[in-house]
Motif scaffolding. Structure first.
Motif, PDB file in Angstrom:
ATOM      1  N   MET A   1       0.840  -1.174   0.000  1.00  0.00           N
ATOM      2  CA  MET A   1       0.000   0.000   0.000  1.00  0.00           C
ATOM      3  C   MET A   1       0.884   1.235   0.000  1.00  0.00           C
ATOM      4  O   MET A   1       1.804   1.353   0.785  1.00  0.00           O
ATOM      5  CB  MET A   1      -0.873  -0.016   1.256  1.00  0.00           C
ATOM      6  CG  MET A   1      -1.734   1.205   1.400  1.00  0.00           C
ATOM      7  SD  MET A   1      -2.890   1.038   2.768  1.00  0.00           S
ATOM      8  CE  MET A   1      -2.056   2.010   3.998  1.00  0.00           C
ATOM      9  N   TYR A  26      -8.927   1.517   6.610  1.00  0.00           N
ATOM     10  CA  TYR A  26      -8.948   0.172   7.185  1.00  0.00           C
ATOM     11  C   TYR A  26      -9.332  -0.896   6.170  1.00  0.00           C
ATOM     12  O   TYR A  26      -9.663  -2.018   6.541  1.00  0.00           O
ATOM     13  CB  TYR A  26      -9.909   0.131   8.381  1.00  0.00           C
ATOM     14  CG  TYR A  26      -9.499   1.056   9.507  1.00  0.00           C
ATOM     15  CD1 TYR A  26      -8.233   0.976  10.076  1.00  0.00           C
ATOM     16  CD2 TYR A  26     -10.378   2.004  10.000  1.00  0.00           C
ATOM     17  CE1 TYR A  26      -7.865   1.815  11.106  1.00  0.00           C
ATOM     18  CE2 TYR A  26     -10.019   2.848  11.040  1.00  0.00           C
ATOM     19  CZ  TYR A  26      -8.757   2.745  11.586  1.00  0.00           C
ATOM     20  OH  TYR A  26      -8.378   3.573  12.609  1.00  0.00           O
ATOM     21  N   ALA A  27      -9.276  -0.575   4.884  1.00  0.00           N
ATOM     22  CA  ALA A  27      -9.650  -1.535   3.837  1.00  0.00           C
ATOM     23  C   ALA A  27      -8.715  -2.742   3.787  1.00  0.00           C
ATOM     24  O   ALA A  27      -9.121  -3.829   3.389  1.00  0.00           O
ATOM     25  CB  ALA A  27      -9.686  -0.843   2.477  1.00  0.00           C
ATOM     26  N   THR A  28      -7.491  -2.567   4.204  1.00  0.00           N
ATOM     27  CA  THR A  28      -6.502  -3.643   4.201  1.00  0.00           C
ATOM     28  C   THR A  28      -6.314  -4.164   5.620  1.00  0.00           C
ATOM     29  O   THR A  28      -6.135  -3.365   6.542  1.00  0.00           O
ATOM     30  CB  THR A  28      -5.151  -3.113   3.670  1.00  0.00           C
ATOM     31  OG1 THR A  28      -5.361  -2.562   2.373  1.00  0.00           O
ATOM     32  CG2 THR A  28      -4.108  -4.210   3.607  1.00  0.00           C
ATOM     33  N   PRO A  29      -6.363  -5.474   5.822  1.00  0.00           N
ATOM     34  CA  PRO A  29      -6.101  -6.017   7.166  1.00  0.00           C
ATOM     35  C   PRO A  29      -4.752  -5.537   7.696  1.00  0.00           C
ATOM     36  O   PRO A  29      -3.790  -5.384   6.942  1.00  0.00           O
ATOM     37  CB  PRO A  29      -6.099  -7.532   6.944  1.00  0.00           C
ATOM     38  CG  PRO A  29      -6.934  -7.738   5.723  1.00  0.00           C
ATOM     39  CD  PRO A  29      -6.658  -6.528   4.851  1.00  0.00           C
ATOM     40  N   THR A  31      -4.253  -2.581   9.208  1.00  0.00           N
ATOM     41  CA  THR A  31      -4.088  -1.133   9.170  1.00  0.00           C
ATOM     42  C   THR A  31      -4.691  -0.437  10.386  1.00  0.00           C
ATOM     43  O   THR A  31      -4.691   0.786  10.464  1.00  0.00           O
ATOM     44  CB  THR A  31      -4.695  -0.540   7.879  1.00  0.00           C
ATOM     45  OG1 THR A  31      -6.046  -0.976   7.758  1.00  0.00           O
ATOM     46  CG2 THR A  31      -3.899  -0.980   6.664  1.00  0.00           C
TER      47      THR A  31
END
Length: 125
Positions: A1, A26-29, A31
């Motif tokens: 990212m 918070y779309a990516t675990p 984060t």
């Protein structure tokens, strides 16, 4: 990212837009962090608006999106805008975000609270 400064355009941001931007962080675990404001990829504490930040607490996510009211070098007008939007975002939730962040055990709980707020019918602020 690739980290980006997400508070660009915050001067005209609504509460719903701020919450949606927080949710996007918070779309990516991995984060979300429970302790501190933000962390870099090595887990070291950094400022929420730092380009090195890759994970944020709820407070940190809000500051990343809205801008930290305590940041050095901002004008009084910018400080007032940030304080007002932070207060509006905090007031939109039925829970104390800082206390919830401290009590949460999983990123999915944090995401659920943000999604629930976005699903509420609110007047634009």
């Amino acid at each position: 990212m690739t980290p980006t400064n997400t508070n660009a355009g915050a001067e005209t941001m609504t509460v719903n837009e701020a919450v949606a931007a927080m949710l996007a962080l918070y779309a990516t675990p991995g984060t979300w962090v429970q302790a501190g404001i933000a962390q870099d990829a090595a887990g070291r504490p950094v400022e929420a608006e730092s380009l090195e930040a890759v994970a944020w607490s709820l407070e940190g996510a809000m500051y990343r999106v809205v801008g930290d009211p305590d940041a050095k070098g901002i004008t009084k007008t910018e400080w007032q805008r940030r304080i007002a939007l932070v207060a509006a975002v905090m007031g939109a939730f039925d829970v104390d975000l800082m206390a919830f962040n401290d009590a949460a055990r999983h990123q999915r709980a944090v995401v659920s609270v943000l999604r629930a707020e976005l699903s509420c019918e609110r007047m634009p602020t």
